[in-house]
Design a protein around this motif. Structure first.
Motif, mmCIF file in Angstrom:
data_model
loop_
_atom_site.group_PDB
_atom_site.id
_atom_site.type_symbol
_atom_site.label_atom_id
_atom_site.label_comp_id
_atom_site.label_asym_id
_atom_site.label_seq_id
_atom_site.Cartn_x
_atom_site.Cartn_y
_atom_site.Cartn_z
ATOM 1 N N UNK A 162 0.832 -1.203 0.000
ATOM 2 C CA UNK A 162 0.000 0.000 0.000
ATOM 3 C C UNK A 162 0.867 1.254 0.000
ATOM 4 N N UNK A 163 2.007 1.198 0.704
ATOM 5 C CA UNK A 163 2.846 2.414 0.756
ATOM 6 C C UNK A 163 3.758 2.554 -0.463
ATOM 7 N N UNK A 164 3.622 1.637 -1.405
ATOM 8 C CA UNK A 164 4.316 1.707 -2.702
ATOM 9 C C UNK A 164 5.822 1.915 -2.588
ATOM 10 N N UNK A 165 6.444 1.277 -1.592
ATOM 11 C CA UNK A 165 7.919 1.378 -1.513
ATOM 12 C C UNK A 165 8.580 0.162 -2.156
ATOM 13 N N UNK A 166 7.778 -0.695 -2.762
ATOM 14 C CA UNK A 166 8.340 -1.869 -3.429
ATOM 15 C C UNK A 166 8.598 -3.008 -2.465
ATOM 16 N N UNK A 167 8.353 -2.757 -1.190
ATOM 17 C CA UNK A 167 8.605 -3.811 -0.196
ATOM 18 C C UNK A 167 7.271 -4.166 0.441
ATOM 19 N N UNK A 168 6.887 -5.435 0.296
ATOM 20 C CA UNK A 168 5.577 -5.788 0.850
ATOM 21 C C UNK A 168 5.736 -6.392 2.246
ATOM 22 N N UNK A 169 6.154 -7.632 2.345
ATOM 23 C CA UNK A 169 6.286 -8.245 3.669
ATOM 24 C C UNK A 169 4.976 -8.876 4.068
ATOM 25 N N UNK A 170 5.000 -10.216 4.219
ATOM 26 C CA UNK A 170 3.800 -10.951 4.597
ATOM 27 C C UNK A 170 4.111 -11.840 5.777
ATOM 28 N N UNK A 171 3.044 -12.197 6.497
ATOM 29 C CA UNK A 171 3.239 -13.234 7.514
ATOM 30 C C UNK A 171 2.967 -14.574 6.846
ATOM 31 N N UNK A 172 3.580 -15.614 7.390
ATOM 32 C CA UNK A 172 3.331 -16.969 6.892
ATOM 33 C C UNK A 172 2.303 -17.620 7.813
ATOM 34 N N UNK A 173 1.149 -17.971 7.247
ATOM 35 C CA UNK A 173 0.150 -18.686 8.051
ATOM 36 C C UNK A 173 0.397 -20.182 7.922
ATOM 37 N N UNK A 195 0.366 -17.605 12.813
ATOM 38 C CA UNK A 195 1.503 -16.937 12.170
ATOM 39 C C UNK A 195 2.806 -17.643 12.551
ATOM 40 N N UNK A 196 3.549 -18.059 11.550
ATOM 41 C CA UNK A 196 4.838 -18.691 11.811
ATOM 42 C C UNK A 196 5.913 -17.621 11.924
ATOM 43 N N UNK A 197 6.940 -17.883 12.716
ATOM 44 C CA UNK A 197 8.011 -16.877 12.795
ATOM 45 C C UNK A 197 9.413 -17.486 12.863
ATOM 46 N N UNK A 198 9.548 -18.800 13.064
ATOM 47 C CA UNK A 198 10.902 -19.372 13.115
ATOM 48 C C UNK A 198 11.166 -20.232 11.890
ATOM 49 N N UNK A 199 12.426 -20.335 11.559
ATOM 50 C CA UNK A 199 12.818 -21.061 10.347
ATOM 51 C C UNK A 199 12.951 -20.093 9.185
ATOM 52 N N UNK A 200 13.625 -20.569 8.153
ATOM 53 C CA UNK A 200 13.948 -19.708 7.004
ATOM 54 C C UNK A 200 12.697 -19.241 6.277
ATOM 55 N N UNK A 201 11.642 -20.084 6.370
ATOM 56 C CA UNK A 201 10.376 -19.736 5.717
ATOM 57 C C UNK A 201 9.341 -19.352 6.762
ATOM 58 N N UNK A 202 9.770 -19.118 7.979
ATOM 59 C CA UNK A 202 8.852 -18.766 9.069
ATOM 60 C C UNK A 202 7.731 -19.793 9.200
ATOM 61 N N UNK A 203 8.098 -21.073 9.168
ATOM 62 C CA UNK A 203 7.069 -22.110 9.182
ATOM 63 C C UNK A 203 6.814 -22.692 10.571
ATOM 64 N N UNK A 204 7.570 -22.283 11.564
ATOM 65 C CA UNK A 204 7.340 -22.800 12.920
ATOM 66 C C UNK A 204 6.688 -21.704 13.759
ATOM 67 N N UNK A 205 5.556 -22.056 14.401
ATOM 68 C CA UNK A 205 4.815 -21.021 15.125
ATOM 69 C C UNK A 205 5.504 -20.586 16.404
ATOM 70 N N UNK A 206 6.191 -21.497 17.061
ATOM 71 C CA UNK A 206 6.908 -21.093 18.278
ATOM 72 C C UNK A 206 8.125 -21.992 18.484
ATOM 73 N N UNK A 207 8.842 -21.733 19.569
ATOM 74 C CA UNK A 207 10.099 -22.459 19.774
ATOM 75 C C UNK A 207 9.874 -23.930 20.112
ATOM 76 N N UNK A 208 8.723 -24.242 20.713
ATOM 77 C CA UNK A 208 8.437 -25.646 20.992
ATOM 78 C C UNK A 208 8.231 -26.407 19.676
ATOM 79 N N UNK A 209 7.472 -25.802 18.780
ATOM 80 C CA UNK A 209 7.237 -26.391 17.466
ATOM 81 C C UNK A 209 8.580 -26.654 16.767
ATOM 82 N N UNK A 210 9.441 -25.643 16.759
ATOM 83 C CA UNK A 210 10.740 -25.760 16.095
ATOM 84 C C UNK A 210 11.585 -26.858 16.747
ATOM 85 N N UNK A 211 11.556 -26.908 18.087
ATOM 86 C CA UNK A 211 12.413 -27.843 18.830
ATOM 87 C C UNK A 211 11.949 -29.295 18.637
#
Lengths: 406, 397
Positions: A162-173, A195-211
């Motif tokens: 929306x701010x037209x800076x060429x950078x979007x940025x999405x969360x991974x569900x 919303x995932x936030x860990x891992x290269x693709x942000x596919x783990x929702x929390x540290x327990x999931x990742x671990x």
């Protein structure tokens, strides 16, 4: 004669210089491992339990495998820092009719390329088209990143630019595992994904999931959270290794999660060096800081030391399209195959101490220097990369100095 | 193994004490006393002797600035039992208590049966003739508190095994040649199935080796040595065999994999200085599936120099000797290059140990060691530095 008496002063001198004869303690900002400040003695004890479990090397007798990638968490996240191509994970799958298939029936999405003696390791099946290699990231400061409320990520996201800076940025569900317990601030979409936030693709929702995933997928260690060993479908559909499952109690997994949560954030160096100061300014000027956001703040946390803290990770924890060169045709959750989660840049300057003396950057370690990593940015980061290329050599070096100081 | 060794110890002890009770011949119930060493003892010929040694020390170490502080360690208390009933039949056993009763092991229990000096038959639990240290590990013989790493982490000292074999000495002018060779059960799967994330021979010493071989194919060990009177000895030794359980219940469950160890050892006196050391090369067949963390080639050395710097009377003791000692150690647990990067595989270490020893008698000494050690991990990251001081004592009894 009592010549030996002369030895007494000699011995005395050597005892006095004892401290000098012992290896020095490295400065706090020269190493990544260690607990954050402000933990109670009880919390430090759990931290140490987790530290020990993180370093534990598994053997076939303690549940390793039967197929695996490495034998301990610390073997990949060396000194809590980044890993080396030797411990790189390979993930794979196949796009069919626009749907990504993780080829679970062929041993996907992760390749276990090693096996305990007497077993067969996995090899990539010919059906795999999207193959991605992931170099282990540093695991420091993750407690802070884990404590940033979902609203912050949603507020930073700009999926339609929306701010037209060429950078979007999405969360991974992503679909969370059955053992995921959302906190008050976790946000889910209409399909019940979080919303995932860990891992290269942000596919783990929390540290327990990742671990839990790391124990199972990276080492073949089952736990109360996941009772099945990984299977090499090319040779059997039975997952058995010689050890009864679960191979690890929930308490150990939780202590590792606590350890990850309370590892200190990497401390920067040379912050007043004029070149570093100049580099930081340029970094912001050419929009690197649009994705590598310098400052974030945690919400309220059950661990006091993590509660409402401002910190400097240089990430927005969002996915960005990084262009065709970084598109491996592989994906996780709702991420596109060219999309990668912005990696935190804190601790970057200490990477070489964990990666065997040289550095391997970007998700697969293909960049052998900071400059190369920047030059490989494309997609949403293309403008920013072009701006970097147009800087003078001195200015580029200033940015690199700045990144090395983190 | 523990309960068995305790049982053995008590059986021997009870019989030893039993020797003092009046003799009662004949009755089956007294069979325990109807034993040759008791008869001999009653005739006044003591055929068995007990000895041993003890070693204890203090530790103060720091690793990259982090120290666990000061602690004391009761390393070993070992008991020897020796007996000779007939001139050319010898029996020796060694029972080891490490760290109190944390680890109890029957290190040796063997019978020597000499046909001629050049040909003797040996059987039982033998110390495998691999290098110098393995058979010569009694602490009172050494000026250093820690054992050489090449001898304990490549050659897995103390390595004893069930074996049958031959040994002998062949003199030739001022030289003498010795040989030893045994068939053994050998090392086992732990060489790879261990928690060291490396090929690690000490983990292959499964207690079950004293009962039965894991794969039904024995290993072989041999050492030949040449000794010159007044100068010293050099030895070459090797050990090899299949180590993994490739067969279970007659079914072939894995490929056969071999391990070989080659060792060279020396032990010289040059003037007042004494020099000794050993080098080992380990070759292990490793399945490629387990990954390159498990090396196929390993090597290591240690070299010690000991020099007497003073001798004389001390506190009423005669002929006390003060020695300066220096040890150098190097080991590479994994020689090779990473497939992924072409870079060198790390997993190596260096150590130096300067120290002093004060020998009150040839059998009793005090030791002071300073030790500095550099450990490089698998990936070749900057070495972890450990250094510290140790003070120890060791004595035969």
């Amino acid at each position: 004669m009592k010549k030996w008496l002369t030895l007494i002063p000699l011995l005395g001198i050597s005892l006095l210089s004892c401290e000098k004869l012992l290896p020095p303690t490295p400065a706090d900002n020269e190493v990544l491992d260690g607990p954050m400040d402000g933990l109670s003695p009880t919390q430090l004890q759990i931290f140490l339990e987790g530290d020990e479990a993180f370093a534990e090397i598994f053997s076939p007798q303690t549940g390793l495998g039967p197929i695996f990638v490495a034998t301990s968490c610390a073997g990949c996240h060396v000194g809590d820092g980044k890993g080396h191509p030797f411990t790189t994970l390979t993930r794979f799958g196949n796009y069919t009719n626009g749907q990504f298939d993780h080829l679970l029936h062929l041993g996907g999405g992760q390749l276990q390329n090693r096996a305990i003696p007497g077993y067969t390791a996995e090899t990539l099946p010919p059906e795999a088209t999207g193959i991605s290699r992931f170099t282990p990231p540093a695991v420091t400061g993750l407690g802070l990143l884990a404590a940033v409320p979902d609203e912050t990520l949603l507020a930073l996201a700009d999926p339609d630019d929306v701010n037209e800076d060429g950078i979007s940025g999405r969360v991974n569900y992503v679909h969370p595992p059955s053992f995921f317990i959302p906190s008050v601030w976790h946000h889910s979409d209409a399909q019940g994904r979080y919303i995932g936030r860990f891992g290269k693709k942000a596919a783990a929702v929390d540290l327990l999931h990742q671990t839990v995933n790391a124990y199972k997928q990276d080492m073949g260690i089952t736990s109360d959270f996941d009772l099945q060993d990984p299977i090499n479908y090319a040779v059997t559909s039975h997952p058995t290794d010689p050890v009864a499952d679960p191979e690890l109690p929930a308490a150990t997994v939780q202590s590792v999660v606590f350890y990850l949560r309370t590892l200190k954030a990497p401390a920067p160096r040379d912050q007043h060096d004029p070149e570093v100061v100049q580099g930081r300014q340029l970094f912001m000027d050419i929009q690197c800081g649009k994705c590598h956001i310098p400052t974030m703040k945690t919400g309220i946390s059950d661990i006091e030391a993590l509660s409402e803290i401002e910190f400097h990770p240089y990430t927005d924890l969002l996915l960005h399209d990084m262009g065709a060169a970084l598109d491996d045709g592989y994906t996780e959750g709702s991420a596109g195959s060219a999309e990668w989660r912005t990696p935190p840049l804190w601790g970057l300057g200490l990477s070489a101490n964990a990666q065997g003396g040289s550095i391997f950057l970007l998700h697969d370690g293909r960049a052998r220097s900071i400059e190369e990593a920047v030059l490989l940015h494309g997609g949403e980061a293309e403008k920013s990369r072009n701006a970097f290329q147009q800087l003078s050599v001195q200015e580029r070096n200033a940015i690199i100095q700045f990144l090395e100081s983190l | 193994m523990k309960p068995i060794s305790i049982l053995l110890f008590w059986t021997i002890l009870i019989q030893y004490l039993g020797a003092q009770t009046p003799d009662s011949l004949g009755a089956n119930k007294d069979a325990v006393y109807q034993r040759p060493f008791i008869f001999e003892g009653q005739k006044g010929n003591l055929t068995a002797a007990v000895g041993g040694y003890l070693e204890a020390n203090t530790n103060y170490f720091s690793t990259d600035g982090v120290s666990e502080g000061f602690s004391m360690e009761m390393r070993r208390f070992n008991i020897f039992l020796y007996s000779t009933l007939k001139e050319r039949i010898k029996f020796i056993a060694e029972l080891e208590f490490e760290h109190g009763t944390e680890e109890i092991a029957l290190e040796t229990a063997m019978l020597d049966f000499e046909l001629a000096p050049a040909l003797a038959f040996r059987a039982g639990i033998v110390l495998v003739p691999l290098g110098y240290f393995n058979q010569n590990h009694d602490s009172p013989k050494w000026e250093f508190i820690d054992r050489p790493l090449v001898s304990t982490t490549l050659i897995p000292a103390t390595y004893s095994d069930v074996g049958f074999g031959l040994h002998g000495t062949i003199p030739l002018n001022s030289l003498s040649f010795t040989y030893e060779t045994y068939l053994l059960n050998g090392l086992q799967d732990g060489i790879l199935a261990n928690t060291s994330n490396r090929t690690f021979l000490p983990a292959g010493k499964n207690e079950e080796r004293f009962g039965e071989d894991n794969n039904g194919s024995p290993s072989l060990a041999a050492r030949i040595a040449m000794k010159k009177r007044g100068l010293g000895e050099v030895g070459f030794s090797c050990f090899g065999g299949y180590y993994n359980t490739f067969k279970k219940d007659g079914l072939r469950v894995d490929e056969k994999r071999k391990v070989f160890v080659f060792a060279f050892d020396y032990n010289f006196s040059f003037g007042k200085a004494k020099m000794l050391g050993e080098a080992a090369l380990v070759k292990t067949e490793v399945p490629s599936a387990i990954g390159q963390a498990f090396g196929q080639t390993q090597w290591g050395i240690h070299a010690d120099v000991i020099y007497p710097i003073w001798s004389g009377g001390l506190f009423g003791w005669e002929n006390v000797k003060l020695n300066a000692a220096f040890r150098f150690e190097a080991i590479d647990y994994n020689v090779g290059i990473f497939d992924e990067t072409g870079g060198n595989i790390g997993d190596h270490l260096l150590a130096i140990v300067p120290g002093f020893s004060l020998r009150f008698s040839p059998n009793t000494l005090l030791k002071v060691n300073y030790r500095y050690r550099w450990d490089t991990d698998l990936l070749g990251n900057p070495a972890v530095k450990t250094a510290g001081f140790q003070f120890g004592m060791a004595s035969y009894f």
